[in-house]
Design an enzyme around this catalytic site. Structure first.
Site, PDB file in Angstrom:
ATOM      1  CB  SER A  84      -0.805  -0.107   1.171  1.00  0.00           C
ATOM      2  OG  SER A  84      -1.893  -0.823   0.790  1.00  0.00           O
ATOM      3  CE  LYS A  86      -3.831   0.834  -0.955  1.00  0.00           C
ATOM      4  NZ  LYS A  86      -4.474   0.342   0.194  1.00  0.00           N
ATOM      5  CE1 TYR A 124      -4.090  -0.747  -4.580  1.00  0.00           C
ATOM      6  CE2 TYR A 124      -4.895  -3.038  -4.805  1.00  0.00           C
ATOM      7  CZ  TYR A 124      -4.705  -2.030  -4.103  1.00  0.00           C
ATOM      8  OH  TYR A 124      -4.542  -2.135  -2.559  1.00  0.00           O
ATOM      9  CE1 TYR A 168      -4.993   1.868   4.158  1.00  0.00           C
ATOM     10  CE2 TYR A 168      -3.149   0.548   5.355  1.00  0.00           C
ATOM     11  CZ  TYR A 168      -3.914   1.147   4.360  1.00  0.00           C
ATOM     12  OH  TYR A 168      -3.121   0.793   2.924  1.00  0.00           O
ATOM     13  CB  VAL A 216      -0.474  -5.909   4.107  1.00  0.00           C
ATOM     14  CG1 VAL A 216      -1.388  -5.319   4.861  1.00  0.00           C
ATOM     15  CG2 VAL A 216      -0.438  -6.220   2.540  1.00  0.00           C
TER      16      VAL A 216
HETATM   17  O1  DON Z   1      -4.833  -4.712  -1.961  1.00  0.00           O
HETATM   18  C1  DON Z   1      -4.186  -5.262  -1.142  1.00  0.00           C
HETATM   19  O2  DON Z   1      -5.188  -5.568  -0.245  1.00  0.00           O
HETATM   20  C2  DON Z   1      -2.860  -5.210  -0.838  1.00  0.00           C
HETATM   21  N1  DON Z   1      -2.099  -5.117  -2.158  1.00  0.00           N
HETATM   22  C3  DON Z   1      -2.455  -3.818  -0.094  1.00  0.00           C
HETATM   23  C4  DON Z   1      -3.037  -3.522   1.189  1.00  0.00           C
HETATM   24  C5  DON Z   1      -2.175  -3.020   2.232  1.00  0.00           C
HETATM   25  O3  DON Z   1      -0.668  -2.901   1.936  1.00  0.00           O
HETATM   26  C6  DON Z   1      -2.499  -2.185   3.336  1.00  0.00           C
HETATM   27  N2  DON Z   1      -1.562  -1.740   4.028  1.00  0.00           N
HETATM   28  N3  DON Z   1      -1.316  -1.555   5.286  1.00  0.00           N
END
Ligand code: DON
Length: 368
Positions: free
Chosen positions: A118, A121, A244, A296, A314
């Site tokens: 993420s 983003k 994405y 978040y 993540v």
């Molecule tokens: O779309 C997802 O769920 C993951 N590719 C990215 C989510 C993420 O990294 C949330 N972060 N802390």
């Protein structure tokens, strides 16, 4: 404040004497899969031997102390909804502090390539703003914290904007959909080139991560379908989810990600290449969004206790920005309930407290 007048050679000498922090200027090799538990060399061009300032020594000490203090912490657990991430060694741990004048203070597993997830983003948001302007992106996506998990479908239903903000999955997929390109392939190339410019070197996809996530991202495809219902996605939904997913699977080590983060701290200009990657006028909007939504539903507590704009992934990475001065980047795969690396939060909090980096603190040395 971080290390504005760093004297590289003196710091290297000090680091070698202490035998701990690596200070370097050269980019690390890509996708090194195994790294020594602790780095052992320092390389840098000679710039003349001078004594490091007390502040510079304090920063190096803070990085080393944080590493030693939290190395053994086993709180949290790897993300497992993306199968690849579940099998990453949870004990990997690296810290890179990069200043806006291009100095790098690193310790630990700094050559291990992990997926940016993420944190990407932030950079796709920056690219969309570069191309479309802040006003358009704000109107099409918004910048309101959801107070919900990053992948929440109910936030899409309930939020007046539906997209929420560019840092939750729904808003991020919509942001990707906004980026102008004739084809999805062209868009992906544009995104990867932009991330590489921010890092100051060529980045690549970790194919196993991409395949692992693409096979299990039904939730994100559902978010795209919901966005379509509310007319808040601006290109083909499934293609947008695919691009994405690729952007989340870009591999970075802490030094590469640290340079991307320092580019944000340096008004959008890469500290090493000097390239203006992100338009300067968009930096305050990006940092504000990171403050309200970067961690978040942990963002409020983070602002309360640390006071630095940050973004987590993540994969285990977190970047924290000290505007005008530098960035702290930490990688450690064990996450808390909100999906934020436990150790990375601890380390950044430790360094920020020791160095008086809280942006809401009026300590006199903040602007030095
Ligand atoms: O779309 C997802 O769920 C993951 N590719 C990215 C989510 C993420 O990294 C949330 N972060 N802390």
């Amino acid at each position: 404040m971080f290390a504005k007048k760093l004297t590289a050679r003196a710091l290297i000498v000090a680091a070698l004497i202490a035998g701990t922090t690596v200070i370097s200027f050269a980019p690390a090799p890509m996708h090194a899969q195994a790294a020594p538990a602790r780095a052992a060399q320092a390389t840098a061009p000679a710039r003349g031997a001078q004594t490091p300032t007390a502040r510079e020594m304090q920063l190096r000490t803070a990085v080393d102390e944080a590493y030693a203090k939290y190395k053994g912490d086993t709180k949290g657990k790897n993300a497992d909804y993306i199968p690849y991430l579940a099998q990453v060694n949870p004990n990997l741990f690296g810290i890179s502090v990069v200043t806006t004048d291009g100095q790098v203070y690193s310790v630990g597993d700094i050559n291990y390539s992990f997926s940016i997830q993420s944190i990407s983003k932030v950079y796709s948001l920056a690219l969309a703003m570069n191309e479309l302007g802040a006003a358009t992106v704000f109107q099409r996506i918004g910048s309101e914290p959801t107070g919900r998990p990053f992948n929440s479908p109910s936030a899409v239903v309930d939020m007046p904007t539906h997209t929420g903000n560019p840092l939750v999955n729904a808003g991020a997929i919509a942001t990707v959909s906004l980026i102008p390109a004739k084809t999805a392939a062209e868009k992906w190339t544009k995104i990867l080139d932009f991330y590489s410019d921010a890092a100051g070197e060529k980045l690549t996809l970790i194919d196993e991560v991409y395949k692992s996530e693409a096979a299990t991202n039904q939730g994100n495809r559902a978010l795209a379908a919901l966005l379509l219902k509310y007319e808040r996605i601006y290109a083909d939904g499934l293609e947008s989810v695919d691009v994405y997913t690729k952007q989340c699977s870009v591999g970075v080590n802490t030094k590469q990600l640290g340079m991307m983060a320092a580019t944000l701290a340096n008004n959008g200009k890469n500290p090493l290449t000097g390239k203006q990657v992100i338009k300067t006028e968009n930096i305050p909007h990006i940092l504000a969004t990171m403050t309200s939504a970067g961690l978040y539903d942990g963002s409020g507590g983070w602002a309360w206790s640390v006071g630095l704009p940050a973004k987590s992934g993540v994969g285990g990475g977190i970047i924290a920005i000290v505007p005008g001065q530098g960035a702290i980047t930490v990688f450690s795969p064990r996450l808390d309930e909100a999906g934020n690396s436990v150790k990375a939060q601890e380390v950044i909090s430790y360094i920020a407290t020791k160095m008086n980096l809280n942006l809401y603190d009026t300590a006199p040395d903040l602007m030095k």
